[in-house]
Design an enzyme around this catalytic site. Structure first.
Site, PDB file in Angstrom:
ATOM      1  N   GLU A  51      45.103  14.581 -16.056  1.00  0.00           N
ATOM      2  CA  GLU A  51      43.942  14.865 -15.208  1.00  0.00           C
ATOM      3  C   GLU A  51      44.365  15.513 -13.893  1.00  0.00           C
ATOM      4  O   GLU A  51      43.542  15.709 -13.003  1.00  0.00           O
ATOM      5  CB  GLU A  51      43.135  13.576 -14.971  1.00  0.00           C
ATOM      6  N   GLN A 109      -7.562  -5.468 -16.294  1.00  0.00           N
ATOM      7  CA  GLN A 109      -6.711  -4.505 -15.582  1.00  0.00           C
ATOM      8  C   GLN A 109      -7.541  -3.499 -14.802  1.00  0.00           C
ATOM      9  O   GLN A 109      -7.172  -3.094 -13.701  1.00  0.00           O
ATOM     10  CB  GLN A 109      -5.779  -3.759 -16.547  1.00  0.00           C
ATOM     11  N   HIS A 112      -8.307  -3.984 -11.169  1.00  0.00           N
ATOM     12  CA  HIS A 112      -7.245  -3.940 -10.149  1.00  0.00           C
ATOM     13  C   HIS A 112      -7.440  -2.788  -9.167  1.00  0.00           C
ATOM     14  O   HIS A 112      -7.385  -2.970  -7.965  1.00  0.00           O
ATOM     15  CB  HIS A 112      -5.869  -3.818 -10.786  1.00  0.00           C
ATOM     16  N   ASP A 155      -0.245 -13.158 -16.038  1.00  0.00           N
ATOM     17  CA  ASP A 155      -0.283 -12.881 -14.600  1.00  0.00           C
ATOM     18  C   ASP A 155      -0.039 -14.145 -13.791  1.00  0.00           C
ATOM     19  O   ASP A 155       0.492 -14.091 -12.687  1.00  0.00           O
ATOM     20  CB  ASP A 155      -1.658 -12.328 -14.198  1.00  0.00           C
ATOM     21  N   HIS A 209      47.884   9.164  -8.609  1.00  0.00           N
ATOM     22  CA  HIS A 209      47.531   8.089  -9.537  1.00  0.00           C
ATOM     23  C   HIS A 209      48.742   7.728 -10.398  1.00  0.00           C
ATOM     24  O   HIS A 209      49.064   6.554 -10.589  1.00  0.00           O
ATOM     25  CB  HIS A 209      46.374   8.521 -10.450  1.00  0.00           C
ATOM     26  N   GLU A 246       2.679  -0.984 -19.181  1.00  0.00           N
ATOM     27  CA  GLU A 246       3.094  -2.154 -18.399  1.00  0.00           C
ATOM     28  C   GLU A 246       2.775  -3.440 -19.182  1.00  0.00           C
ATOM     29  O   GLU A 246       3.632  -4.281 -19.389  1.00  0.00           O
ATOM     30  CB  GLU A 246       2.336  -2.127 -17.065  1.00  0.00           C
ATOM     31  N   HIS A 247       1.503  -3.586 -19.592  1.00  0.00           N
ATOM     32  CA  HIS A 247       1.071  -4.737 -20.400  1.00  0.00           C
ATOM     33  C   HIS A 247       0.653  -4.243 -21.778  1.00  0.00           C
ATOM     34  O   HIS A 247      -0.129  -3.298 -21.871  1.00  0.00           O
ATOM     35  CB  HIS A 247      -0.148  -5.427 -19.781  1.00  0.00           C
ATOM     36  N   ASN A 265       0.838  -1.206   0.000  1.00  0.00           N
ATOM     37  CA  ASN A 265       0.000   0.000   0.000  1.00  0.00           C
ATOM     38  C   ASN A 265       0.873   1.257   0.000  1.00  0.00           C
ATOM     39  O   ASN A 265       2.092   1.176  -0.124  1.00  0.00           O
ATOM     40  CB  ASN A 265      -0.958  -0.028   1.204  1.00  0.00           C
TER      41      ASN A 265
END
Lengths: 424, 424
Positions: free
Chosen positions: A409, A253, A256, A355, A414, A321-322, A208
């Site tokens: 650089e 869908q 949902h 699904d 280094h 999404e789908h 949630n």
């Protein structure tokens, strides 16, 4: 009633608009996280009593509880779960990557290893949103990745038990440990670890608004799968589609949640009108008719496009999404589809098949993030480590180049670290 | 002076503590983003004048500017850049993944396609932090991934030009388009798109606190590589290591910034003391001595561990960005290393070799995120799309299972979408 729009005759923003959910729970959630971080199990027990009305003495689900759940469950359903799990395994095993090593120059080895995360946490909501299918989809890729410690958290019911169907699915999926804790506090527990709950490196699973916000807030400290938006389907259909099928798929869908979005893009005005009618006929037959009605009326749309190419362009821009491709030769168009979480090819492939049973994952990028995100996969539970090996001779050949580069650089330490090995 | 701690004799939190950077620029950055989102190029021109002191008439770097930069650049350096680019290409080409398809059941096809993002944006800082090596490291994987529209943004100098070395590196890396815009406003432009700058799907590259905060704020709308913490090196060494080498390698990270962390874990107290002394001898010789001094004194440490196994356990717990394994037979231990961005094997492999030339990436997970994150790679510029195809006969065999599953989850529209195809 679902609205019909003619592409090119309405403003593009009406075509591409999508619903989004705004919540205002940041404050509550950050307080919960802070409390769990500081007080561990003590905070969890308190939240459990407060939010779940359950008085627990420990969070761990026992082996007996799991065994009883499997025994008590509907045998037919257990068998379908096992079939689904087998298909999910088969699909996701193809995602397993191998390490590589390069050793074709004298004295030089470089490579990349694929290593599973130590511990992954799977959140499973309680109540009516407790989906055993999601347990399979989220857990199986982790086990295939080789995660040794796969932990599930889910809120207890007031009597201290967990939905047996969820336990059965967890058992089939091979989850290692289950804890009765839910909400933002469960995410906090996985992010920081408590006396009972192990600290996870990756947290996946839906929840949630509180759970989603908690995942956002702990992101960075741990990895998360995604912050999912409302569910979406987009159907591309030509004039050959059966309007009853298209309507049923859109509603699958829409049921949902009220913010879910169901979109049909069709080359046929006749199909558009028939689907519009059919949706009205089918809604009243649904258990979740009220939700589907709200979703269809608020976020549903039927877009009429001139040709299939335009319809697919619209789909790519929406990046659903789908995506259902309800045409006669769907493989003709597969290469044109660039942005979609999961594609359902042809007219015999309702999204619901994916699904539950077909094997591809159902945890998918929403809200247009398919432009840069992927379905949940084995990749989510592994990470890469590179390695480099040079012999002294091999280093000698390149040390001055390294030093020259570093000097350009302005990084003299280094440079020094490469040439000091030649000087001494 | 760098401190020496004996593992087991001090509290674990002292062993595992690491520096972190807190900034307070959220407000300024969100204002900049909002302004660019609303006013596009107009806002960018204003910020350019305000922050970069450059009055521009357009943002795009012309083909002439690039050609002149390549011509004017130091030829020796260009050749080293090309060598580095070749090694980076060779390594990253091994990361390319192929799509898969499964078609071993009658009438069922499932698969996964790998698709590059449409547009990727690469941020390159200006001033002394303009590193051509990072241009190569961030751009080459994107081009190997197949990104068609790879865009670089970098702040202009007050005269409206861009550092020619950066332009030369961009040219060698194959960047498609370069724009003179920097700071949080450049990230906002890539996230939302403006009249001049295309909207990117992925944004990569390092930057100052404003850039990092802007990347955080647009994350979700677009994908980002990471929000990088201070640079880190951890060296695991036994008694055979040359203390001069170890000291030089520690300093090669310490010179990056005052919050950088350089850690040696050694099984030898003698080595610990020798490295401590050697660091003091080497610091004064460095151009960035002041930075290295602060880093070593604040965040540096030498940990003495009982044996190599313990040393590697400590390394795994810290999960460093760079890990050097300074022992005689480093491949004996490769499988023990679970959490590190990039591993440098043996005593002839200073980390700087990997920064520039060896071919593995140098954009790496910091702050312990190597427990769940990976070096930048070709994977960062692609995403996956799944697909599923069933014939009518194949659907018939499973439709009632799908419906049964859906009914168990209370989703009757899902159930209907499967069985309606059998009923009609």
């Amino acid at each position: 009633m679902i609205k019909i729009l003619k592409y090119g005759e309405v403003e593009n923003k009406d075509i591409f608009a999508r619903g989004s959910v705004k919540t205002n729970v940041e404050g509550i959630v950050s307080e919960i996280i802070e409390n769990v971080k500081t007080n561990g199990d003590k905070a969890l027990f308190e939240y459990c009593e407060k939010f779940d009305k359950a008085k627990l003495s420990s969070f761990a689900v026992s082996a007996d509880e799991i065994e009883n759940a499997v025994k008590s469950a509907d045998e037919k359903f257990i068998n379908i779960l096992k079939k689904a799990a087998a298909n999910i395994r088969k699909f996701h095993e193809k995602q397993v990557r191998t390490s590589f090593i390069i050793n074709d120059e004298n004295g030089i080895v470089t490579g990349q290893k694929i290593i599973p995360v130590d511990c992954a946490g799977l959140y499973v909501p309680g109540g009516t949103a407790a989906y055993p299918s999601t347990v399979l989809m989220d857990a199986i890729p982790a086990k295939i990745a080789g995660v040794k410690n796969l932990v599930m958290v889910t809120p207890p019911r007031p009597d201290g038990s967990v939905n047996p169907v969820i336990l059965a699915a967890a058992h089939i999926a091979g989850i290692d440990k289950i804890f009765k804790v839910g909400g933002a506090q469960a995410i906090a527990a996985l992010a920081y670890g408590t006396e009972s709950i192990p600290k996870a490196d990756k947290i996946v699973g839906p929840g949630n608004a509180f759970v989603a916000e908690a995942k956002k807030q702990v992101f960075g400290l741990v990895s998360i799968d995604m912050v999912a938006g409302p569910s979406e389907i987009l159907i591309v259909a030509d004039e050959t589609v059966n309007p009853k099928y298209a309507a049923a798929d859109l509603l699958s869908q829409a049921e949902h949640d009220k913010m879910a979005s169901a979109v049909l893009v069709t080359t046929s005005k006749k199909v558009a009108e028939a689907v519009q009618k059919e949706i009205e006929l089918q809604i009243p037959m649904l258990k979740r008719a009220e939700i589907a009605r709200a979703s269809v009326d608020n976020n549903g749309k039927i877009i009429v496009a001139d040709d299939i190419k335009t319809a697919i362009d619209i789909a790519n821009e929406i990046a659903p999404e789908h995506l259902e491709l309800c045409v006669d030769n769907p493989f003709d168009y597969l290469d044109e589809i660039r942005h979609a979480g999961s594609v359902f090819m042809g007219k015999n492939c309702p999204e619901a098949l994916g699904d539950y049973l077909a094997g591809a994952n159902h945890t998918l990028p929403t809200s247009g993030t398919a432009k840069f995100s992927s379905p949940l996969s084995v990749d989510d539970f592994v990470k890469k480590t590179q390695y480099t090996y040079y012999t002294a001779d091999a280093l000698k050949k390149v040390a001055y180049d390294v030093a020259y580069f570093a000097e350009q650089e302005g990084l003299t330490a280094h440079a020094k670290s490469a040439v000091i090995r030649l000087e001494e």
